[in-house]
Design an enzyme around this catalytic site. Structure first.
Site, PDB file in Angstrom:
ATOM      1  N   HIS A 138      -4.895 -34.863  94.712  1.00  0.00           N
ATOM      2  CA  HIS A 138      -6.298 -34.450  94.604  1.00  0.00           C
ATOM      3  C   HIS A 138      -7.007 -34.212  95.940  1.00  0.00           C
ATOM      4  O   HIS A 138      -8.149 -34.648  96.144  1.00  0.00           O
ATOM      5  CB  HIS A 138      -7.071 -35.475  93.777  1.00  0.00           C
ATOM      6  CG  HIS A 138      -6.714 -35.474  92.313  1.00  0.00           C
ATOM      7  ND1 HIS A 138      -6.124 -34.411  91.688  1.00  0.00           N
ATOM      8  CD2 HIS A 138      -6.877 -36.431  91.342  1.00  0.00           C
ATOM      9  CE1 HIS A 138      -5.945 -34.696  90.403  1.00  0.00           C
ATOM     10  NE2 HIS A 138      -6.374 -35.913  90.169  1.00  0.00           N
ATOM     11  N   HIS A 212     -12.752 -32.832  87.491  1.00  0.00           N
ATOM     12  CA  HIS A 212     -12.102 -34.035  86.970  1.00  0.00           C
ATOM     13  C   HIS A 212     -13.019 -34.847  86.056  1.00  0.00           C
ATOM     14  O   HIS A 212     -13.059 -36.077  86.126  1.00  0.00           O
ATOM     15  CB  HIS A 212     -11.614 -34.888  88.142  1.00  0.00           C
ATOM     16  CG  HIS A 212     -10.428 -35.737  87.827  1.00  0.00           C
ATOM     17  ND1 HIS A 212     -10.490 -36.827  86.980  1.00  0.00           N
ATOM     18  CD2 HIS A 212      -9.149 -35.667  88.239  1.00  0.00           C
ATOM     19  CE1 HIS A 212      -9.302 -37.379  86.911  1.00  0.00           C
ATOM     20  NE2 HIS A 212      -8.460 -36.696  87.659  1.00  0.00           N
ATOM     21  N   ASP A 284      -0.222 -37.830  80.968  1.00  0.00           N
ATOM     22  CA  ASP A 284      -0.720 -37.494  82.304  1.00  0.00           C
ATOM     23  C   ASP A 284       0.158 -36.326  82.762  1.00  0.00           C
ATOM     24  O   ASP A 284       0.896 -36.428  83.730  1.00  0.00           O
ATOM     25  CB  ASP A 284      -0.598 -38.714  83.227  1.00  0.00           C
ATOM     26  CG  ASP A 284      -1.393 -38.539  84.521  1.00  0.00           C
ATOM     27  OD1 ASP A 284      -1.936 -37.433  84.733  1.00  0.00           O
ATOM     28  OD2 ASP A 284      -1.445 -39.496  85.307  1.00  0.00           O
ATOM     29  N   GLU A 349      -7.950 -30.990  82.793  1.00  0.00           N
ATOM     30  CA  GLU A 349      -8.132 -30.367  84.106  1.00  0.00           C
ATOM     31  C   GLU A 349      -7.408 -29.023  84.116  1.00  0.00           C
ATOM     32  O   GLU A 349      -6.181 -28.974  84.076  1.00  0.00           O
ATOM     33  CB  GLU A 349      -7.547 -31.270  85.197  1.00  0.00           C
ATOM     34  CG  GLU A 349      -8.131 -32.664  85.214  1.00  0.00           C
ATOM     35  CD  GLU A 349      -7.179 -33.684  85.845  1.00  0.00           C
ATOM     36  OE1 GLU A 349      -6.707 -33.465  86.973  1.00  0.00           O
ATOM     37  OE2 GLU A 349      -6.897 -34.705  85.194  1.00  0.00           O
TER      38      GLU A 349
HETATM   39  C1  GLA Z   1      -5.235 -37.304  87.691  1.00  0.00           C
HETATM   40  C2  GLA Z   1      -3.844 -37.764  87.780  1.00  0.00           C
HETATM   41  C3  GLA Z   1      -3.733 -39.141  87.243  1.00  0.00           C
HETATM   42  C4  GLA Z   1      -4.699 -40.075  87.924  1.00  0.00           C
HETATM   43  C5  GLA Z   1      -6.080 -39.528  87.783  1.00  0.00           C
HETATM   44  C6  GLA Z   1      -7.074 -40.341  88.542  1.00  0.00           C
HETATM   45  O1  GLA Z   1      -5.591 -36.805  86.498  1.00  0.00           O
HETATM   46  O2  GLA Z   1      -2.938 -36.903  87.159  1.00  0.00           O
HETATM   47  O3  GLA Z   1      -2.427 -39.609  87.427  1.00  0.00           O
HETATM   48  O4  GLA Z   1      -4.371 -40.172  89.269  1.00  0.00           O
HETATM   49  O5  GLA Z   1      -6.143 -38.225  88.254  1.00  0.00           O
HETATM   50  O6  GLA Z   1      -6.951 -41.705  88.289  1.00  0.00           O
END
Ligand code: GLA
Length: 385
Positions: A138, A212, A284, A349
Protein backbone atom coordinates in the site's frame (compact mmCIF):
# COMPACT_ATOMS: atom_id res chain seq x y z
CA UNK A 1 -71.75 13.43 -19.82
CA UNK A 2 -69.06 10.80 -19.30
CA UNK A 3 -66.99 12.41 -22.08
CA UNK A 4 -67.31 15.76 -20.35
CA UNK A 5 -66.09 14.36 -17.03
CA UNK A 6 -63.18 12.74 -18.81
CA UNK A 7 -62.29 15.98 -20.56
CA UNK A 8 -62.56 17.83 -17.25
CA UNK A 9 -60.27 15.35 -15.51
CA UNK A 10 -57.85 15.47 -18.40
CA UNK A 11 -57.79 19.30 -18.19
CA UNK A 12 -57.07 19.21 -14.44
CA UNK A 13 -54.38 16.57 -14.78
CA UNK A 14 -52.66 18.26 -17.68
CA UNK A 15 -52.66 21.65 -15.95
CA UNK A 16 -51.16 20.04 -12.81
CA UNK A 17 -48.55 18.38 -15.00
CA UNK A 18 -47.81 21.65 -16.82
CA UNK A 19 -47.48 23.38 -13.47
CA UNK A 20 -45.09 20.72 -12.19
CA UNK A 21 -42.95 21.15 -15.26
CA UNK A 22 -43.06 24.91 -15.43
CA UNK A 23 -39.99 25.05 -13.19
CA UNK A 24 -39.08 24.48 -9.55
CA UNK A 25 -41.07 26.25 -6.87
CA UNK A 26 -39.55 29.21 -5.11
CA UNK A 27 -38.36 27.29 -2.04
CA UNK A 28 -36.93 24.47 -4.17
CA UNK A 29 -35.00 27.02 -6.17
CA UNK A 30 -33.33 28.31 -3.04
CA UNK A 31 -32.30 24.90 -1.75
CA UNK A 32 -29.46 23.39 -3.79
CA UNK A 33 -29.98 19.66 -4.28
CA UNK A 34 -26.24 18.99 -4.20
CA UNK A 35 -23.94 20.77 -1.80
CA UNK A 36 -20.49 20.80 -0.25
CA UNK A 37 -19.48 22.16 3.17
CA UNK A 38 -16.03 22.60 4.67
CA UNK A 39 -14.90 22.31 8.31
CA UNK A 40 -11.56 22.22 10.11
CA UNK A 41 -10.18 18.83 11.09
CA UNK A 42 -6.87 19.72 12.79
CA UNK A 43 -3.18 20.18 12.09
CA UNK A 44 -0.80 17.91 10.21
CA UNK A 45 2.94 18.31 9.61
CA UNK A 46 2.11 19.49 6.09
CA UNK A 47 -0.56 22.03 7.13
CA UNK A 48 -4.19 22.18 8.27
CA UNK A 49 -6.51 19.33 7.35
CA UNK A 50 -10.14 19.93 6.42
CA UNK A 51 -13.31 17.90 6.26
CA UNK A 52 -15.50 18.21 3.18
CA UNK A 53 -19.12 17.08 3.33
CA UNK A 54 -20.80 16.23 0.03
CA UNK A 55 -24.60 15.98 0.22
CA UNK A 56 -27.30 15.07 -2.26
CA UNK A 57 -31.04 15.68 -2.35
CA UNK A 58 -31.87 12.24 -0.94
CA UNK A 59 -29.94 12.82 2.27
CA UNK A 60 -26.88 10.81 1.32
CA UNK A 61 -23.67 12.29 2.73
CA UNK A 62 -20.03 11.56 2.09
CA UNK A 63 -17.41 13.18 4.31
CA UNK A 64 -13.81 13.26 3.11
CA UNK A 65 -10.67 14.70 4.63
CA UNK A 66 -7.81 15.93 2.48
CA UNK A 67 -5.47 14.14 4.91
CA UNK A 68 -4.97 10.83 3.11
CA UNK A 69 -8.03 11.54 0.95
CA UNK A 70 -9.87 9.50 3.58
CA UNK A 71 -13.63 8.91 3.46
CA UNK A 72 -14.46 9.37 7.13
CA UNK A 73 -18.24 8.99 6.99
CA UNK A 74 -20.83 7.84 4.47
CA UNK A 75 -24.55 7.96 5.20
CA UNK A 76 -26.69 5.55 3.19
CA UNK A 77 -30.40 4.75 3.50
CA UNK A 78 -31.94 1.43 4.54
CA UNK A 79 -35.29 -0.07 3.53
CA UNK A 80 -37.14 2.25 5.96
CA UNK A 81 -35.34 5.35 4.69
CA UNK A 82 -33.12 5.38 7.80
CA UNK A 83 -29.66 6.85 7.15
CA UNK A 84 -26.66 5.24 8.86
CA UNK A 85 -22.91 5.66 8.59
CA UNK A 86 -21.76 2.53 6.74
CA UNK A 87 -17.97 3.05 6.69
CA UNK A 88 -15.40 2.35 9.39
CA UNK A 89 -13.11 5.12 10.59
CA UNK A 90 -12.29 7.58 13.34
CA UNK A 91 -13.87 10.81 14.53
CA UNK A 92 -10.56 12.66 14.95
CA UNK A 93 -7.46 13.39 12.92
CA UNK A 94 -4.97 12.09 15.52
CA UNK A 95 -6.21 8.52 15.17
CA UNK A 96 -5.80 8.68 11.39
CA UNK A 97 -2.23 9.94 11.84
CA UNK A 98 -1.32 6.88 13.92
CA UNK A 99 -0.94 3.40 12.47
CA UNK A 100 -4.28 2.01 11.34
CA UNK A 101 -5.43 -0.47 8.70
CA UNK A 102 -5.89 2.18 5.99
CA UNK A 103 -9.49 3.06 6.95
CA UNK A 104 -11.14 4.90 4.04
CA UNK A 105 -7.85 6.09 2.54
CA UNK A 106 -6.49 6.68 -0.93
CA UNK A 107 -3.77 4.12 -1.46
CA UNK A 108 -0.73 4.94 -3.58
CA UNK A 109 1.54 4.92 -5.31
CA UNK A 110 0.96 1.20 -5.45
CA UNK A 111 -2.13 -0.35 -3.89
CA UNK A 112 -1.55 -3.93 -2.64
CA UNK A 113 1.68 -5.90 -2.40
CA UNK A 114 4.97 -5.89 -4.29
CA UNK A 115 7.10 -8.97 -3.64
CA UNK A 116 10.14 -8.26 -1.46
CA UNK A 117 9.56 -4.56 -2.20
CA UNK A 118 11.55 -4.88 -5.43
CA UNK A 119 10.73 -4.15 -9.05
CA UNK A 120 12.58 -3.30 -12.25
CA UNK A 121 11.74 -0.82 -15.00
CA UNK A 122 13.87 -0.72 -18.17
CA UNK A 123 16.61 -2.73 -16.42
CA UNK A 124 16.80 -0.41 -13.43
CA UNK A 125 15.97 -2.04 -10.07
CA UNK A 126 14.12 -0.14 -7.34
CA UNK A 127 13.69 -1.10 -3.69
CA UNK A 128 10.73 -0.14 -1.50
CA UNK A 129 10.34 -0.46 2.26
CA UNK A 130 9.27 -3.95 3.33
CA UNK A 131 6.33 -2.94 5.53
CA UNK A 132 4.34 -6.17 5.38
CA UNK A 133 6.54 -9.14 6.28
CA UNK A 134 9.03 -9.41 3.44
CA UNK A 135 6.84 -7.39 1.05
CA UNK A 136 5.88 -3.79 0.30
CA UNK A 137 2.23 -2.93 0.95
CA UNK A 138 0.00 0.00 0.00
CA UNK A 139 2.60 2.57 -1.05
CA UNK A 140 4.85 2.31 2.02
CA UNK A 141 4.77 3.62 5.60
CA UNK A 142 4.16 7.22 4.50
CA UNK A 143 2.15 6.45 1.39
CA UNK A 144 -0.68 8.54 -0.06
CA UNK A 145 -2.86 7.64 2.94
CA UNK A 146 -0.60 9.68 5.23
CA UNK A 147 -0.18 12.81 3.08
CA UNK A 148 -2.02 16.08 2.95
CA UNK A 149 -3.66 16.69 -0.42
CA UNK A 150 -4.52 20.02 -2.00
CA UNK A 151 -8.27 20.27 -2.17
CA UNK A 152 -10.75 22.24 -4.23
CA UNK A 153 -14.39 21.95 -5.18
CA UNK A 154 -14.94 20.61 -8.65
CA UNK A 155 -17.82 21.37 -11.01
CA UNK A 156 -19.52 18.63 -13.02
CA UNK A 157 -23.04 18.54 -14.45
CA UNK A 158 -25.24 16.57 -12.04
CA UNK A 159 -22.53 16.10 -9.40
CA UNK A 160 -21.02 17.85 -6.44
CA UNK A 161 -17.34 17.10 -6.13
CA UNK A 162 -14.05 17.46 -4.36
CA UNK A 163 -10.77 17.37 -6.25
CA UNK A 164 -7.64 16.31 -4.39
CA UNK A 165 -4.20 16.59 -5.89
CA UNK A 166 -0.58 16.25 -4.91
CA UNK A 167 2.83 15.81 -6.46
CA UNK A 168 4.66 12.79 -5.14
CA UNK A 169 8.31 13.66 -5.58
CA UNK A 170 10.94 11.57 -7.31
CA UNK A 171 11.91 8.64 -5.05
CA UNK A 172 9.19 9.36 -2.46
CA UNK A 173 8.81 6.03 -0.65
CA UNK A 174 11.31 4.63 -3.19
CA UNK A 175 9.25 5.13 -6.37
CA UNK A 176 10.96 6.80 -9.34
CA UNK A 177 9.84 9.99 -11.09
CA UNK A 178 7.75 12.96 -10.01
CA UNK A 179 4.16 11.77 -10.06
CA UNK A 180 1.30 14.28 -10.28
CA UNK A 181 -1.80 12.62 -8.92
CA UNK A 182 -5.42 13.78 -8.86
CA UNK A 183 -8.33 12.04 -7.19
CA UNK A 184 -11.91 13.32 -7.53
CA UNK A 185 -14.79 12.31 -5.31
CA UNK A 186 -18.12 13.10 -7.00
CA UNK A 187 -21.63 12.52 -5.64
CA UNK A 188 -24.89 12.65 -7.62
CA UNK A 189 -28.58 12.34 -6.88
CA UNK A 190 -28.61 8.66 -7.90
CA UNK A 191 -26.66 7.93 -4.68
CA UNK A 192 -23.53 7.23 -6.69
CA UNK A 193 -20.11 8.10 -5.36
CA UNK A 194 -17.80 8.30 -8.36
CA UNK A 195 -14.06 8.24 -7.71
CA UNK A 196 -11.74 9.31 -10.53
CA UNK A 197 -8.00 8.78 -10.33
CA UNK A 198 -5.48 10.38 -12.68
CA UNK A 199 -1.70 10.56 -12.75
CA UNK A 200 1.18 11.58 -14.96
CA UNK A 201 4.92 11.16 -14.43
CA UNK A 202 8.13 12.67 -15.75
CA UNK A 203 10.01 9.35 -15.65
CA UNK A 204 8.92 5.75 -16.19
CA UNK A 205 7.31 4.56 -12.95
CA UNK A 206 4.55 2.32 -11.62
CA UNK A 207 1.15 3.32 -10.31
CA UNK A 208 -1.91 1.52 -8.94
CA UNK A 209 -4.30 3.76 -7.02
CA UNK A 210 -7.31 2.61 -5.03
CA UNK A 211 -9.50 3.47 -2.08
CA UNK A 212 -9.44 1.38 1.10
CA UNK A 213 -12.89 2.00 2.57
CA UNK A 214 -14.21 -0.66 4.94
CA UNK A 215 -17.97 -1.07 4.59
CA UNK A 216 -20.48 -2.57 6.96
CA UNK A 217 -23.96 -2.05 5.53
CA UNK A 218 -25.55 -2.74 8.92
CA UNK A 219 -23.77 0.34 10.24
CA UNK A 220 -20.09 1.08 10.83
CA UNK A 221 -18.52 -1.76 12.77
CA UNK A 222 -21.84 -3.09 14.05
CA UNK A 223 -21.46 -6.86 14.30
CA UNK A 224 -19.58 -8.84 11.68
CA UNK A 225 -20.09 -8.70 7.94
CA UNK A 226 -20.51 -12.46 7.45
CA UNK A 227 -24.23 -12.23 6.62
CA UNK A 228 -23.68 -9.71 3.82
CA UNK A 229 -24.46 -11.31 0.46
CA UNK A 230 -21.70 -10.78 -2.07
CA UNK A 231 -21.59 -11.13 -5.83
CA UNK A 232 -18.29 -10.74 -7.70
CA UNK A 233 -18.33 -10.89 -11.48
CA UNK A 234 -15.15 -12.95 -11.83
CA UNK A 235 -14.45 -16.40 -13.22
CA UNK A 236 -10.83 -16.35 -12.02
CA UNK A 237 -8.84 -15.12 -9.06
CA UNK A 238 -5.11 -14.78 -8.44
CA UNK A 239 -4.05 -17.37 -5.83
CA UNK A 240 -1.27 -16.29 -3.47
CA UNK A 241 1.64 -17.74 -1.51
CA UNK A 242 1.74 -17.64 2.29
CA UNK A 243 2.91 -13.98 2.19
CA UNK A 244 -0.07 -13.05 -0.01
CA UNK A 245 1.97 -12.56 -3.20
CA UNK A 246 0.24 -13.94 -6.34
CA UNK A 247 1.80 -17.08 -7.74
CA UNK A 248 1.09 -15.84 -11.28
CA UNK A 249 -1.65 -18.35 -11.88
CA UNK A 250 -5.16 -17.27 -12.84
CA UNK A 251 -7.24 -19.95 -11.14
CA UNK A 252 -10.89 -20.68 -12.02
CA UNK A 253 -13.22 -19.90 -9.12
CA UNK A 254 -15.63 -22.64 -10.15
CA UNK A 255 -16.09 -25.23 -7.43
CA UNK A 256 -14.10 -23.18 -4.88
CA UNK A 257 -15.12 -20.84 -2.00
CA UNK A 258 -14.06 -18.01 -4.34
CA UNK A 259 -17.02 -18.42 -6.66
CA UNK A 260 -19.26 -15.42 -5.96
CA UNK A 261 -20.85 -15.31 -9.41
CA UNK A 262 -24.05 -16.34 -7.67
CA UNK A 263 -24.68 -13.98 -4.71
CA UNK A 264 -23.54 -15.83 -1.56
CA UNK A 265 -23.20 -14.82 2.10
CA UNK A 266 -19.58 -13.88 2.84
CA UNK A 267 -19.57 -16.22 5.85
CA UNK A 268 -20.95 -19.27 4.07
CA UNK A 269 -17.60 -20.75 3.03
CA UNK A 270 -15.09 -18.46 4.77
CA UNK A 271 -14.00 -21.19 7.20
CA UNK A 272 -13.86 -23.95 4.58
CA UNK A 273 -10.73 -26.04 4.43
CA UNK A 274 -8.88 -24.32 1.67
CA UNK A 275 -5.21 -23.39 1.50
CA UNK A 276 -6.01 -19.98 -0.01
CA UNK A 277 -8.39 -19.13 2.83
CA UNK A 278 -5.75 -20.30 5.30
CA UNK A 279 -3.13 -18.00 3.74
CA UNK A 280 -5.54 -15.03 3.75
CA UNK A 281 -7.02 -15.87 7.16
CA UNK A 282 -10.24 -15.61 5.16
CA UNK A 283 -10.79 -13.64 1.97
CA UNK A 284 -7.91 -11.31 1.09
CA UNK A 285 -7.63 -11.99 -2.63
CA UNK A 286 -7.64 -10.31 -6.00
CA UNK A 287 -10.43 -11.30 -8.37
CA UNK A 288 -9.93 -11.14 -12.13
CA UNK A 289 -13.00 -9.22 -13.23
CA UNK A 290 -14.96 -10.36 -16.28
CA UNK A 291 -14.67 -7.37 -18.54
CA UNK A 292 -16.16 -6.53 -21.92
CA UNK A 293 -14.44 -3.23 -22.66
CA UNK A 294 -12.54 -0.34 -21.14
CA UNK A 295 -15.53 1.51 -19.58
CA UNK A 296 -17.23 1.34 -16.19
CA UNK A 297 -18.61 -2.16 -15.66
CA UNK A 298 -20.33 -3.81 -12.74
CA UNK A 299 -17.73 -5.68 -10.67
CA UNK A 300 -19.52 -6.58 -7.45
CA UNK A 301 -22.71 -6.18 -5.45
CA UNK A 302 -23.33 -6.54 -1.73
CA UNK A 303 -26.75 -6.86 -0.10
CA UNK A 304 -27.29 -6.70 3.64
CA UNK A 305 -30.51 -8.65 4.23
CA UNK A 306 -31.58 -7.15 7.60
CA UNK A 307 -31.38 -3.49 6.48
CA UNK A 308 -31.93 -4.03 2.74
CA UNK A 309 -28.93 -1.82 1.95
CA UNK A 310 -27.49 -2.65 -1.46
CA UNK A 311 -24.08 -1.60 -2.74
CA UNK A 312 -22.97 -1.90 -6.36
CA UNK A 313 -19.36 -1.43 -7.36
CA UNK A 314 -18.53 -0.46 -10.94
CA UNK A 315 -15.02 0.06 -12.21
CA UNK A 316 -12.73 0.46 -15.18
CA UNK A 317 -10.07 -1.64 -13.40
CA UNK A 318 -9.21 -5.25 -14.26
CA UNK A 319 -9.09 -6.45 -10.63
CA UNK A 320 -10.88 -6.29 -7.31
CA UNK A 321 -9.31 -7.11 -3.93
CA UNK A 322 -11.96 -8.54 -1.66
CA UNK A 323 -10.73 -8.31 1.92
CA UNK A 324 -13.02 -9.60 4.68
CA UNK A 325 -11.46 -7.63 7.55
CA UNK A 326 -9.47 -10.60 8.87
CA UNK A 327 -6.86 -8.44 10.58
CA UNK A 328 -9.39 -6.37 12.54
CA UNK A 329 -8.98 -7.60 16.10
CA UNK A 330 -10.71 -5.11 18.37
CA UNK A 331 -7.66 -2.89 18.89
CA UNK A 332 -9.09 -0.02 16.80
CA UNK A 333 -11.81 1.97 18.53
CA UNK A 334 -13.64 3.91 15.88
CA UNK A 335 -16.36 6.54 15.62
CA UNK A 336 -19.26 6.32 18.06
CA UNK A 337 -16.83 4.47 20.43
CA UNK A 338 -17.35 1.27 18.44
CA UNK A 339 -14.66 -1.39 18.74
CA UNK A 340 -13.76 -2.83 15.36
CA UNK A 341 -13.79 -6.57 15.90
CA UNK A 342 -12.74 -9.42 13.67
CA UNK A 343 -14.44 -9.19 10.28
CA UNK A 344 -16.58 -6.19 11.20
CA UNK A 345 -15.89 -4.49 7.87
CA UNK A 346 -15.04 -5.54 4.31
CA UNK A 347 -13.13 -3.80 1.51
CA UNK A 348 -13.71 -3.97 -2.22
CA UNK A 349 -10.57 -2.37 -3.61
CA UNK A 350 -10.69 -1.79 -7.36
CA UNK A 351 -7.17 -2.11 -8.73
CA UNK A 352 -4.62 -3.76 -11.00
CA UNK A 353 -3.47 -7.12 -9.70
CA UNK A 354 -1.04 -7.33 -6.78
CA UNK A 355 2.67 -7.53 -7.65
CA UNK A 356 2.00 -6.70 -11.31
CA UNK A 357 5.47 -5.09 -11.70
CA UNK A 358 6.97 -8.58 -11.19
CA UNK A 359 4.36 -10.51 -13.18
CA UNK A 360 4.91 -10.01 -16.93
CA UNK A 361 1.59 -11.72 -17.76
CA UNK A 362 -0.53 -9.41 -15.58
CA UNK A 363 -1.90 -6.14 -17.06
CA UNK A 364 0.89 -3.59 -16.83
CA UNK A 365 1.08 -0.91 -14.12
CA UNK A 366 3.97 0.98 -15.76
CA UNK A 367 3.31 4.66 -16.46
CA UNK A 368 5.61 6.48 -18.87
CA UNK A 369 6.11 10.19 -19.49
CA UNK A 370 3.48 11.45 -21.94
CA UNK A 371 0.90 8.86 -20.83
CA UNK A 372 -1.99 9.49 -18.43
CA UNK A 373 -3.01 6.95 -15.85
CA UNK A 374 -6.82 7.13 -15.53
CA UNK A 375 -9.11 4.94 -13.50
CA UNK A 376 -12.72 5.25 -12.33
CA UNK A 377 -14.84 3.48 -9.73
CA UNK A 378 -18.45 3.98 -8.65
CA UNK A 379 -19.95 2.91 -5.32
CA UNK A 380 -23.73 3.07 -5.82
CA UNK A 381 -26.10 2.80 -2.87
CA UNK A 382 -29.72 1.68 -3.01
CA UNK A 383 -32.14 -0.61 -1.26
CA UNK A 384 -33.01 -4.18 -2.17
CA UNK A 385 -35.11 -5.68 0.63
C1 GLA B 1 -5.26 -4.91 2.30
C2 GLA B 1 -4.49 -6.16 2.34
C3 GLA B 1 -4.75 -6.86 3.62
C4 GLA B 1 -4.49 -5.97 4.80
C5 GLA B 1 -5.31 -4.73 4.67
C6 GLA B 1 -5.00 -3.74 5.75
O1 GLA B 1 -6.54 -5.04 1.89
O2 GLA B 1 -4.73 -6.99 1.25
O3 GLA B 1 -3.94 -7.99 3.70
O4 GLA B 1 -3.14 -5.63 4.83
O5 GLA B 1 -5.08 -4.11 3.45
O6 GLA B 1 -5.01 -4.32 7.01
Amino acid sequence: MRTNICLFLFAILSSAFACKNSGPKQDEEQKPTLSIETADFGQTQEGPAKLYTLKNENGMEVVITNYGGIITRLLAPDKDGEFTDVVLGFDNLEDYQKDHPYFGAIIGRYGNRIAKGKFTIDGQEYTLAANNGPNALHGGPTGFHKRLWEAKETEREGYVGLELSRVSEDMEEGYPGNLSATVRYLLNNDNELLIEYEATADEPTIVNLTNHTYFNLKGAGKEDILGHILMVDADYFTPVDSTLIPTGELRPVEGTPFDFNTPTPIGERINAEDEQLTFGLGYDHNFVLDREGPGLELAATVREPTTGRFLEVLTTEPGLQFYSGNFLDGTNIGKYAVQYDYRSGFCLETQHYPDSPNQPDFPSTVLRPGETYASRTVYRFSVKP
